[in-house]
Design a protein around this motif. Structure first.
Motif, PDB file in Angstrom:
ATOM      1  N   ARG B  65     169.578 -63.961   8.444  1.00 15.90           N
ATOM      2  CA  ARG B  65     170.346 -62.777   8.031  1.00 15.90           C
ATOM      3  C   ARG B  65     171.688 -62.704   8.754  1.00 15.90           C
ATOM      4  O   ARG B  65     172.697 -62.310   8.160  1.00 15.90           O
ATOM      5  CB  ARG B  65     169.535 -61.509   8.318  1.00 15.90           C
ATOM      6  CG  ARG B  65     168.379 -61.304   7.344  1.00 15.90           C
ATOM      7  CD  ARG B  65     167.527 -60.102   7.771  1.00 15.90           C
ATOM      8  NE  ARG B  65     166.294 -60.053   6.998  1.00 15.90           N
ATOM      9  CZ  ARG B  65     165.211 -59.351   7.361  1.00 15.90           C
ATOM     10  NH1 ARG B  65     165.228 -58.632   8.486  1.00 15.90           N
ATOM     11  NH2 ARG B  65     164.141 -59.367   6.606  1.00 15.90           N
ATOM     12  N   THR B  66     171.677 -63.043  10.025  1.00 15.03           N
ATOM     13  CA  THR B  66     172.929 -63.004  10.798  1.00 15.03           C
ATOM     14  C   THR B  66     173.925 -64.026  10.254  1.00 15.03           C
ATOM     15  O   THR B  66     175.107 -63.718  10.046  1.00 15.03           O
ATOM     16  CB  THR B  66     172.638 -63.291  12.289  1.00 15.03           C
ATOM     17  OG1 THR B  66     171.814 -62.245  12.791  1.00 15.03           O
ATOM     18  CG2 THR B  66     173.925 -63.349  13.092  1.00 15.03           C
ATOM     19  N   LEU B  67     173.455 -65.238  10.024  1.00 11.65           N
ATOM     20  CA  LEU B  67     174.339 -66.281   9.491  1.00 11.65           C
ATOM     21  C   LEU B  67     174.876 -65.857   8.127  1.00 11.65           C
ATOM     22  O   LEU B  67     176.071 -66.017   7.836  1.00 11.65           O
ATOM     23  CB  LEU B  67     173.587 -67.613   9.400  1.00 11.65           C
ATOM     24  CG  LEU B  67     173.257 -68.248  10.754  1.00 11.65           C
ATOM     25  CD1 LEU B  67     172.245 -69.382  10.588  1.00 11.65           C
ATOM     26  CD2 LEU B  67     174.520 -68.756  11.455  1.00 11.65           C
ATOM     27  N   ASN B  85     177.855 -76.084  -0.568  1.00 12.04           N
ATOM     28  CA  ASN B  85     177.208 -76.007   0.748  1.00 12.04           C
ATOM     29  C   ASN B  85     178.168 -75.825   1.926  1.00 12.04           C
ATOM     30  O   ASN B  85     177.801 -76.116   3.069  1.00 12.04           O
ATOM     31  CB  ASN B  85     176.332 -77.250   0.963  1.00 12.04           C
ATOM     32  CG  ASN B  85     177.167 -78.535   0.956  1.00 12.04           C
ATOM     33  OD1 ASN B  85     178.394 -78.471   0.885  1.00 12.04           O
ATOM     34  ND2 ASN B  85     176.512 -79.662   1.045  1.00 12.04           N
ATOM     35  N   ALA B  86     179.378 -75.308   1.672  1.00 17.11           N
ATOM     36  CA  ALA B  86     180.324 -75.112   2.781  1.00 17.11           C
ATOM     37  C   ALA B  86     179.699 -74.273   3.885  1.00 17.11           C
ATOM     38  O   ALA B  86     179.808 -74.598   5.071  1.00 17.11           O
ATOM     39  CB  ALA B  86     181.606 -74.450   2.281  1.00 17.11           C
ATOM     40  N   ALA B  87     179.024 -73.180   3.490  1.00 19.86           N
ATOM     41  CA  ALA B  87     178.423 -72.311   4.508  1.00 19.86           C
ATOM     42  C   ALA B  87     177.416 -73.073   5.365  1.00 19.86           C
ATOM     43  O   ALA B  87     177.334 -72.858   6.582  1.00 19.86           O
ATOM     44  CB  ALA B  87     177.760 -71.114   3.846  1.00 19.86           C
ATOM     45  N   LEU B  94     177.699 -72.974  14.124  1.00 18.72           N
ATOM     46  CA  LEU B  94     177.433 -71.703  14.820  1.00 18.72           C
ATOM     47  C   LEU B  94     176.101 -71.750  15.571  1.00 18.72           C
ATOM     48  O   LEU B  94     175.948 -71.113  16.614  1.00 18.72           O
ATOM     49  CB  LEU B  94     177.428 -70.530  13.825  1.00 18.72           C
ATOM     50  CG  LEU B  94     178.763 -70.239  13.119  1.00 18.72           C
ATOM     51  CD1 LEU B  94     178.614 -69.025  12.209  1.00 18.72           C
ATOM     52  CD2 LEU B  94     179.888 -69.986  14.121  1.00 18.72           C
ATOM     53  N   MET B  95     175.151 -72.494  15.041  1.00 17.14           N
ATOM     54  CA  MET B  95     173.833 -72.588  15.695  1.00 17.14           C
ATOM     55  C   MET B  95     173.815 -73.675  16.778  1.00 17.14           C
ATOM     56  O   MET B  95     172.820 -73.801  17.486  1.00 17.14           O
ATOM     57  CB  MET B  95     172.754 -72.883  14.651  1.00 17.14           C
ATOM     58  CG  MET B  95     172.501 -71.724  13.714  1.00 17.14           C
ATOM     59  SD  MET B  95     171.789 -70.262  14.547  1.00 17.14           S
ATOM     60  CE  MET B  95     170.035 -70.681  14.483  1.00 17.14           C
ATOM     61  N   ALA B  96     174.907 -74.438  16.918  1.00 20.99           N
ATOM     62  CA  ALA B  96     174.969 -75.556  17.869  1.00 20.99           C
ATOM     63  C   ALA B  96     174.024 -76.644  17.385  1.00 20.99           C
ATOM     64  O   ALA B  96     172.815 -76.514  17.490  1.00 20.99           O
ATOM     65  CB  ALA B  96     174.644 -75.141  19.298  1.00 20.99           C
TER      66      ALA B  96
END
Lengths: 136, 136, 136
Positions: B65-67, B85-87, B94-96
């Motif tokens: 949900r945050t992403l 699929n860019a996101a 962002l998640m490393a």
């Protein structure tokens, strides 16, 4: 165990710029003579990141737009007293600042689309990236 | 120095899915015979991440949900010309995207709640994750 | 190959607090006797991160404000049933939870401004950070 260290130097034309460095890193790995091991690629400046992602210009725009949306470069920051790069420090964390790359049979053990990028977030001055290879 | 490399394969049912892989990674460590060293767990595809976090279903929902809030999957992206699929590329940063795990006395040297997850952000097709162990 | 492992312990006064640990990590590297290698610095708890960034108080405020803006601590989360730390789990991923540090000539091979920080996001209780050095 072998160890081999090199320092890459960058001075980007833009303040924010992505530079593909896969071949440079592969060259250091080749020189190291390491057949099985790890290569650490680490910016020595804290307003830059090294990532592995896709070599596609649209995506690089998407990264920069996303970072700018989430953490605007020109917003107010406590750090920006005589500085203007607080966002660059934060961007590098959000992008995960460093990578450790696998070396197998003397080569970067990569999937088809993995490419290494130096992500400059406060450029137009000389900066260094350490590449350190350990293994055998 | 010893080195041991394996490639795990995943094909998730969902486009976005978290798969717990602690035992798979521990199995590779055991097979390697390495008692003291590091294990690199690195997705070979650039729309996935490997993380260490808590094995709790609510939290996995919170991550997704945050992403989705920060970087909506269906927003407009320059990369999404013939792609969607860019996101997923951005989420993995962002998640490393990767982890290096410590091996002590032949085992993953983990705290009580550390668990390894494969985070698929563009699934429903076969993807690989490299596990490379070096040490002695 | 040499390996040396130590466990640092922290109990911060604040729930969210950044603690500079460069000298502690450098001390472990010195004790290891490793001249060329890597040091992994990894929180053993999943609501904390270890990062490399600038030792500047304003910037630390900026990090915390940014994380709070993007992922508010007191928002509703599926994980927060009997827990209140979902945001801490997510913050640690956004900050990239661990670092691998280069060791050259027996020392951390750092640029001028690189400093290691333990980032506590759910403190006021005892937590451990693993420092593992491998190399020769």
């Amino acid at each position: 165990m072998k160890a081999h260290t090199e320092y890459l130097t960058f001075k980007t034309e833009e303040k924010v710029e992505f530079v593909r460095i896969t071949e440079k890193v592969a060259g250091v790995v080749a020189k190291s003579g390491v057949k099985e091991g790890f290569a650490l690629v680490n910016p020595m400046h804290i307003t830059a990141a090294v990532i592995v992602n896709d070599n596609e210009g649209g995506l690089i725009q998407d990264y920069i737009r996303t970072l700018q949306k989430l953490v605007p470069y020109d917003a107010k920051y406590a750090h920006n007293v005589g500085e203007d790069n607080a966002a660059a420090h934060i961007w590098r964390q959000l992008m995960a600042h460093q990578v450790v790359l696998p070396i197998t049979d003397g080569k970067l053990d990569f999937g088809t689309w993995e490419q290494v990028f130096y992500c400059e977030f406060d450029g137009q001055r000389t900066k260094r990236v350490l590449v350190k290879v350990i293994g055998e």
